[in-house]
Motif scaffolding. Structure first.
Motif, PDB file in Angstrom:
ATOM      1  N   UNK A 149      43.234  35.189  49.948  1.00  0.00           N
ATOM      2  CA  UNK A 149      43.811  36.021  48.894  1.00  0.00           C
ATOM      3  C   UNK A 149      44.871  35.226  48.142  1.00  0.00           C
ATOM      4  N   UNK A 150      44.577  34.867  46.884  1.00  0.00           N
ATOM      5  CA  UNK A 150      45.512  34.129  46.028  1.00  0.00           C
ATOM      6  C   UNK A 150      45.904  34.954  44.809  1.00  0.00           C
ATOM      7  N   UNK A 151      45.781  36.267  44.930  1.00  0.00           N
ATOM      8  CA  UNK A 151      46.028  37.145  43.786  1.00  0.00           C
ATOM      9  C   UNK A 151      47.508  37.194  43.407  1.00  0.00           C
ATOM     10  N   UNK A 152      47.752  37.516  42.119  1.00  0.00           N
ATOM     11  CA  UNK A 152      49.106  37.720  41.594  1.00  0.00           C
ATOM     12  C   UNK A 152      50.024  36.522  41.833  1.00  0.00           C
ATOM     13  N   UNK A 153      49.582  35.350  41.422  1.00  0.00           N
ATOM     14  CA  UNK A 153      50.378  34.143  41.628  1.00  0.00           C
ATOM     15  C   UNK A 153      50.690  33.367  40.350  1.00  0.00           C
ATOM     16  N   UNK A 154      50.205  33.843  39.202  1.00  0.00           N
ATOM     17  CA  UNK A 154      50.445  33.124  37.942  1.00  0.00           C
ATOM     18  C   UNK A 154      49.839  31.727  37.951  1.00  0.00           C
ATOM     19  N   UNK A 155      48.833  31.504  38.783  1.00  0.00           N
ATOM     20  CA  UNK A 155      48.189  30.193  38.844  1.00  0.00           C
ATOM     21  C   UNK A 155      47.381  29.955  37.575  1.00  0.00           C
ATOM     22  N   UNK A 156      47.419  28.719  37.070  1.00  0.00           N
ATOM     23  CA  UNK A 156      46.712  28.378  35.835  1.00  0.00           C
ATOM     24  C   UNK A 156      45.319  27.818  36.104  1.00  0.00           C
ATOM     25  N   UNK A 165      36.680  24.863  51.687  1.00  0.00           N
ATOM     26  CA  UNK A 165      36.728  25.888  52.736  1.00  0.00           C
ATOM     27  C   UNK A 165      35.309  26.407  52.963  1.00  0.00           C
ATOM     28  N   UNK A 166      34.541  25.654  53.704  1.00  0.00           N
ATOM     29  CA  UNK A 166      33.097  25.896  53.809  1.00  0.00           C
ATOM     30  C   UNK A 166      32.739  27.223  54.468  1.00  0.00           C
ATOM     31  N   UNK A 167      33.673  27.829  55.195  1.00  0.00           N
ATOM     32  CA  UNK A 167      33.393  29.106  55.850  1.00  0.00           C
ATOM     33  C   UNK A 167      33.890  30.301  55.055  1.00  0.00           C
ATOM     34  N   UNK A 168      34.358  30.048  53.841  1.00  0.00           N
ATOM     35  CA  UNK A 168      34.919  31.119  53.018  1.00  0.00           C
ATOM     36  C   UNK A 168      33.841  32.117  52.606  1.00  0.00           C
ATOM     37  N   UNK A 169      34.118  33.399  52.857  1.00  0.00           N
ATOM     38  CA  UNK A 169      33.189  34.468  52.482  1.00  0.00           C
ATOM     39  C   UNK A 169      33.766  35.359  51.385  1.00  0.00           C
ATOM     40  N   UNK A 170      35.110  35.467  51.334  1.00  0.00           N
ATOM     41  CA  UNK A 170      35.770  36.294  50.334  1.00  0.00           C
ATOM     42  C   UNK A 170      36.903  35.507  49.683  1.00  0.00           C
ATOM     43  N   UNK A 171      36.901  35.469  48.350  1.00  0.00           N
ATOM     44  CA  UNK A 171      37.955  34.777  47.602  1.00  0.00           C
ATOM     45  C   UNK A 171      38.480  35.720  46.532  1.00  0.00           C
ATOM     46  N   UNK A 172      39.788  35.977  46.587  1.00  0.00           N
ATOM     47  CA  UNK A 172      40.414  36.905  45.645  1.00  0.00           C
ATOM     48  C   UNK A 172      41.467  36.157  44.828  1.00  0.00           C
ATOM     49  N   UNK A 173      41.201  35.975  43.534  1.00  0.00           N
ATOM     50  CA  UNK A 173      42.167  35.328  42.633  1.00  0.00           C
ATOM     51  C   UNK A 173      42.580  36.298  41.525  1.00  0.00           C
ATOM     52  N   UNK A 191      30.049  32.090  50.469  1.00  0.00           N
ATOM     53  CA  UNK A 191      30.846  33.013  49.662  1.00  0.00           C
ATOM     54  C   UNK A 191      30.010  34.215  49.218  1.00  0.00           C
ATOM     55  N   UNK A 192      30.494  35.418  49.543  1.00  0.00           N
ATOM     56  CA  UNK A 192      29.793  36.646  49.183  1.00  0.00           C
ATOM     57  C   UNK A 192      30.573  37.490  48.183  1.00  0.00           C
ATOM     58  N   UNK A 193      31.908  37.463  48.301  1.00  0.00           N
ATOM     59  CA  UNK A 193      32.750  38.286  47.426  1.00  0.00           C
ATOM     60  C   UNK A 193      33.717  37.384  46.667  1.00  0.00           C
ATOM     61  N   UNK A 194      33.694  37.487  45.331  1.00  0.00           N
ATOM     62  CA  UNK A 194      34.592  36.700  44.478  1.00  0.00           C
ATOM     63  C   UNK A 194      35.225  37.629  43.456  1.00  0.00           C
ATOM     64  N   UNK A 195      36.521  37.827  43.567  1.00  0.00           N
ATOM     65  CA  UNK A 195      37.242  38.693  42.632  1.00  0.00           C
ATOM     66  C   UNK A 195      38.032  37.816  41.664  1.00  0.00           C
ATOM     67  N   UNK A 196      37.560  37.721  40.415  1.00  0.00           N
ATOM     68  CA  UNK A 196      38.231  36.881  39.412  1.00  0.00           C
ATOM     69  C   UNK A 196      38.747  37.718  38.240  1.00  0.00           C
ATOM     70  N   UNK A 197      38.802  39.017  38.413  1.00  0.00           N
ATOM     71  CA  UNK A 197      39.283  39.878  37.326  1.00  0.00           C
ATOM     72  C   UNK A 197      40.763  39.634  37.074  1.00  0.00           C
TER      73      UNK A 197
END
Length: 212
Positions: A149-156, A165-173, A191-197
């Motif tokens: 979970x890397x959400x709400x970080x102002x990352x560019x 991260x080869x075992x990553x299944x969920x990534x939230x940015x 990777x199954x779930x990717x939240x990029x909204x």
């Protein structure tokens, strides 16, 4: 899956200069400053033309000195940029160490147990999209992560290292300022779930189709 918005220009600080180049730049600046000091001294000792008013002579010498300083600054500019870039990376290294010792260390139990790393609202924008996990110890700990979970970080931008991260299944940015994803995203086969909204994507890399 991607939010529709005008893509903002991605800023990058540039490649870190070699130590040899940094040393050469410091030497060059010292040389330029020494030459400037000599020129200023030479200008000050120029004889005044007998037919010129003293005030005009001073003004002429002041103009010559100002021009010499301007040219010196122009000559130093590229060397100063090299040094400033190295200082930026030194500051970045310091931030990375603090990050490793705080956010990652605090989440170590999650990594070992639930295989989840929660870094939302951790001020990761200070890293400005550079390599997020760069130490060998951190990379080894993070290799088992299944949810990040890397959400709400102002990352560019999303660090390229995330794609290791080869075992990553969920990534939230969610809710950052990311304009593009790494071309190597397709390497995240699990990777199954990717939240990029909540970002500024114009398009996604074709390799993302390789994800499940």
């Amino acid at each position: 899956m991607a939010s529709t918005a005008v893509a903002a220009e991605e800023r990058s600080p540039g490649t870190r200069p070699s130590q040899d180049l940094v040393k050469e730049s410091r030497k060059a600046i010292s040389r330029i400053e020494a030459e400037l000091a000599w020129k200023i001294k030479a200008i000050a000792t120029l004889p005044n033309p007998p037919d010129m008013d003293i005030s005009l002579c001073k003004a002429a010498k002041a103009a010559m000195e100002a021009e010499a300083k301007r040219l010196a600054e122009e000559e130093k500019a590229p060397h100063r940029s090299v040094i400033q870039l190295e200082e930026f990376y030194q500051m970045y290294d310091s931030i990375i160490k603090k990050s490793d010792n705080s956010a990652i260390s605090r989440s170590e139990a999650d990594i070992k147990g639930n295989k989840k790393l929660d870094l939302h609202e951790q001020l990761l924008h200070e890293l400005n999209g550079l390599i997020l996990f760069n130490s060998p110890d951190s990379a080894q700990k993070l290799s088992t992560i299944a949810k990040l979970d890397l959400s709400n970080n102002n990352m560019k931008c999303l660090p390229e290292s995330v794609t290791s991260l080869v075992n990553l299944r969920t990534l939230d940015v969610y809710s950052n300022q990311i304009t593009s994803l790494p071309q190597s995203m397709g390497g995240l086969k699990k990777l199954k779930i990717l939240n990029i909204s909540g970002n500024f994507f114009a398009e996604l890399p074709e390799s993302i189709l390789n994800c499940r």
